[in-house]
Design a protein around this motif. Structure first.
Motif, mmCIF file in Angstrom:
data_model
loop_
_atom_site.group_PDB
_atom_site.id
_atom_site.type_symbol
_atom_site.label_atom_id
_atom_site.label_comp_id
_atom_site.label_asym_id
_atom_site.label_seq_id
_atom_site.Cartn_x
_atom_site.Cartn_y
_atom_site.Cartn_z
ATOM 1 N N VAL A 67 0.872 -1.298 0.059
ATOM 2 C CA VAL A 67 -0.054 -0.018 -0.106
ATOM 3 C C VAL A 67 0.807 1.254 -0.167
ATOM 4 O O VAL A 67 0.557 2.151 -0.738
ATOM 5 C CB VAL A 67 -0.906 0.109 1.206
ATOM 6 C CG1 VAL A 67 -1.608 1.303 1.317
ATOM 7 C CG2 VAL A 67 -2.077 -1.176 1.118
ATOM 8 N N ASP A 68 1.795 1.200 0.940
ATOM 9 C CA ASP A 68 2.732 2.293 0.855
ATOM 10 C C ASP A 68 3.258 2.815 -0.404
ATOM 11 O O ASP A 68 3.479 3.934 -1.139
ATOM 12 C CB ASP A 68 3.783 2.218 1.936
ATOM 13 C CG ASP A 68 3.414 2.171 3.381
ATOM 14 O OD1 ASP A 68 2.199 2.703 3.718
ATOM 15 O OD2 ASP A 68 3.781 1.680 4.149
ATOM 16 N N SER A 71 0.823 4.053 -2.969
ATOM 17 C CA SER A 71 0.516 5.470 -2.765
ATOM 18 C C SER A 71 1.664 6.351 -3.049
ATOM 19 O O SER A 71 1.503 7.604 -3.776
ATOM 20 C CB SER A 71 0.286 5.560 -1.158
ATOM 21 O OG SER A 71 -0.217 6.946 -0.936
ATOM 22 N N ASP A 97 -6.387 -0.695 1.332
ATOM 23 C CA ASP A 97 -6.545 -0.144 2.830
ATOM 24 C C ASP A 97 -7.291 1.119 2.542
ATOM 25 O O ASP A 97 -6.897 2.458 2.421
ATOM 26 C CB ASP A 97 -5.018 0.542 3.177
ATOM 27 C CG ASP A 97 -5.171 0.913 4.630
ATOM 28 O OD1 ASP A 97 -6.172 0.941 5.335
ATOM 29 O OD2 ASP A 97 -4.002 1.450 5.119
ATOM 30 N N LYS A 99 -9.470 2.637 4.740
ATOM 31 C CA LYS A 99 -9.579 3.570 5.832
ATOM 32 C C LYS A 99 -8.364 4.429 6.009
ATOM 33 O O LYS A 99 -8.386 5.418 6.973
ATOM 34 C CB LYS A 99 -9.866 2.526 7.120
ATOM 35 C CG LYS A 99 -11.192 1.746 6.988
ATOM 36 C CD LYS A 99 -11.444 1.013 8.391
ATOM 37 C CE LYS A 99 -12.801 0.430 8.303
ATOM 38 N NZ LYS A 99 -12.890 -0.520 9.518
ATOM 39 N N ASN A 100 -7.472 4.336 5.246
ATOM 40 C CA ASN A 100 -6.202 5.142 5.336
ATOM 41 C C ASN A 100 -6.542 6.549 5.058
ATOM 42 O O ASN A 100 -6.569 6.803 3.854
ATOM 43 C CB ASN A 100 -5.080 4.589 4.561
ATOM 44 C CG ASN A 100 -3.861 5.337 4.693
ATOM 45 O OD1 ASN A 100 -3.685 6.476 4.754
ATOM 46 N ND2 ASN A 100 -2.818 4.394 4.965
ATOM 47 N N ILE A 103 -4.172 8.174 2.152
ATOM 48 C CA ILE A 103 -4.401 7.743 0.802
ATOM 49 C C ILE A 103 -5.845 8.123 0.145
ATOM 50 O O ILE A 103 -5.740 8.786 -0.921
ATOM 51 C CB ILE A 103 -4.521 6.070 0.917
ATOM 52 C CG1 ILE A 103 -2.886 5.513 1.049
ATOM 53 C CG2 ILE A 103 -4.707 5.481 -0.519
ATOM 54 C CD1 ILE A 103 -3.033 4.208 1.302
ATOM 55 N N ARG A 104 -6.892 8.101 1.031
ATOM 56 C CA ARG A 104 -7.985 8.651 0.687
ATOM 57 C C ARG A 104 -7.859 10.362 0.218
ATOM 58 O O ARG A 104 -8.849 10.874 -0.570
ATOM 59 C CB ARG A 104 -9.010 8.546 1.834
ATOM 60 C CG ARG A 104 -9.345 7.204 2.216
ATOM 61 C CD ARG A 104 -10.060 6.884 3.265
ATOM 62 N NE ARG A 104 -11.393 7.595 3.253
ATOM 63 C CZ ARG A 104 -12.294 7.795 4.293
ATOM 64 N NH1 ARG A 104 -11.822 7.453 5.418
ATOM 65 N NH2 ARG A 104 -13.351 8.342 3.843
ATOM 66 N N ASP A 180 2.997 9.727 1.295
ATOM 67 C CA ASP A 180 2.878 8.415 1.572
ATOM 68 C C ASP A 180 3.684 7.527 0.941
ATOM 69 O O ASP A 180 3.929 7.557 -0.145
ATOM 70 C CB ASP A 180 1.405 7.728 1.457
ATOM 71 C CG ASP A 180 0.312 8.398 2.306
ATOM 72 O OD1 ASP A 180 0.449 8.842 3.663
ATOM 73 O OD2 ASP A 180 -0.708 8.682 1.723
ATOM 74 N N PRO A 181 4.495 6.606 1.775
ATOM 75 C CA PRO A 181 4.210 6.024 3.177
ATOM 76 C C PRO A 181 5.113 6.746 3.926
ATOM 77 O O PRO A 181 4.681 6.764 5.195
ATOM 78 C CB PRO A 181 4.560 4.694 2.997
ATOM 79 C CG PRO A 181 5.663 4.536 1.854
ATOM 80 C CD PRO A 181 5.429 5.801 0.987
#
Length: 362
Positions: A67-68, A71, A97, A99-100, A103-104, A180-181
């Motif tokens: 994910v990191d 992003s 992810d 809920k991050n 990222i959102r 991020d990250p």
């Protein structure tokens, strides 16, 4: 130095120390993609977006579900104007992810770039509902409201990002507010160095490459122009680099990468007043970098404004305290201050010396 030690340096903001260590070592990115990822994140923080992108592109197979990494890769692609691929990567990061908040928030910024205002508003409203003190999300929501109002009846205004761009109503290559990250300084080698390219493999000049291209009129075209402009700067073909920057500017409008490159061109042409103006434009349009602050410090000292030079140098230290040029510039300032023949600063006498070359500026 192992990965954990490098990560600690990153968290302390010592990005140049990380890149210098890795550049001087024999670390293999293939055998340790996490180190390569951290290296790319450090390059991003230093404003070396093209160089960071080269590294990130080599890691796609190894870190495709990280994910990191996704992003950071998406944020870097946004910065160089490849909005389409940035969406693919940020969307994938969102699915992994959802809920991050960082990222959102980054994804919402991209949606603003793409003109999908309703989707962006939904994300930002949700972020603020969960955390009313999330200032970045609030700023982005205010920006979105403004852009949506300005964009009424104008379908081509969808690529503007007011989180990192000055209000323009034009397309942009935007730089995300949050990295991020793992949320140069007139030295000729650093100012003109671009990328981690194997120069022996490049047989065409930047001008020859452009003449062979048949690119569509899009943000991707602007991105390609900027890559070649940076190559032209390395070749010290400053006038041609300015032409390429102009082409990119016509396509996307005010952008920090363009202004930074233009400033470097004017340094090479000894047009220091213009170089200063465009460096200031660059830090106004987007987040400043240590390189820009150190360039401004050197320019200020050339005019005799040691107070302003010291101010910019302190700002640079705040962004990257390990930068190799800080000690050199600080020593130069102390030397200038200690000279008994040094004149007191006066705005009436504040001007660049007409006989100084770009090499002397180092």
């Amino acid at each position: 130095m192992n990965y954990d030690q490098l990560l600690l340096l990153f968290q302390q903001g010592q990005y140049s120390k990380i890149t210098s260590f890795i550049d001087e070592s024999s670390l293999s990115f293939e055998s340790d993609p996490n180190v390569a990822h951290l290296y790319a994140a450090s390059l991003f923080k230093l404003g070396s977006f093209g160089k960071a992108l080269e590294i990130l592109e080599t890691l796609e197979s190894a870190l495709d579900n990280n994910v990191d990494y996704l992003s950071l890769f998406g944020a870097t692609l946004r910065r160089v104007g490849n909005l389409e691929k940035a969406e693919v990567l940020l969307n994938k990061a969102m699915k992994l992810d959802s809920k991050n908040p960082f990222i959102r928030n980054n994804y919402a910024n991209l949606l603003i770039d793409l003109g999908r205002f309703s989707d962006a508003r939904n994300i930002l409203d949700s972020l603020l509902l969960q955390n009313p003190k999330y200032e970045d999300a609030r700023i982005n929501l205010n920006r979105l409201t403004f852009i949506a109002t300005q964009s009424t009846g104008n379908k081509k205004s969808e690529d503007v990002d007011f989180n990192t761009q000055v209000t323009s109503g034009t397309k942009s290559i935007s730089q995300p507010k949050v990295l991020d990250p793992l949320h140069l300084a007139f030295d000729e080698e650093e100012v003109y160095k671009y990328g981690r390219l194997d120069r022996s493999k490049i047989v065409q000049s930047s001008q020859q490459i452009v003449e062979s291209l048949d690119l569509p009129d899009s943000s991707q075209t602007a991105s390609e122009y900027m890559k070649l402009a940076l190559l032209a700067v390395q070749e010290k073909n400053f006038s041609y680099a300015l032409q390429l920057c102009s082409k990119s500017y016509i396509l996307i409008g005010p952008n920090s990468q363009i202004f930074d490159c233009v400033s470097d061109c004017f340094i090479g042409l000894s047009r220091f007043s213009d170089a200063e103006s465009f460096a200031l434009h660059a830090i106004t349009v987007s987040e400043p970098t240590a390189k820009l602050y150190m360039n401004l410090a050197t320019l200020a000292s050339m005019k005799g404004d040691l107070v302003l030079a010291e101010f910019y140098l302190e700002r640079a230290a705040g962004l990257d305290p390990s930068h190799t040029q800080l000690k050199k510039l600080s020593g130069n300032l102390k030397s200038l201050k200690s000279k008994s023949s040094a004149k007191k600063f006066s705005f009436e006498l504040c001007e660049f010396p007409s006989t100084v070359s770009s090499k002397d500026a180092a």
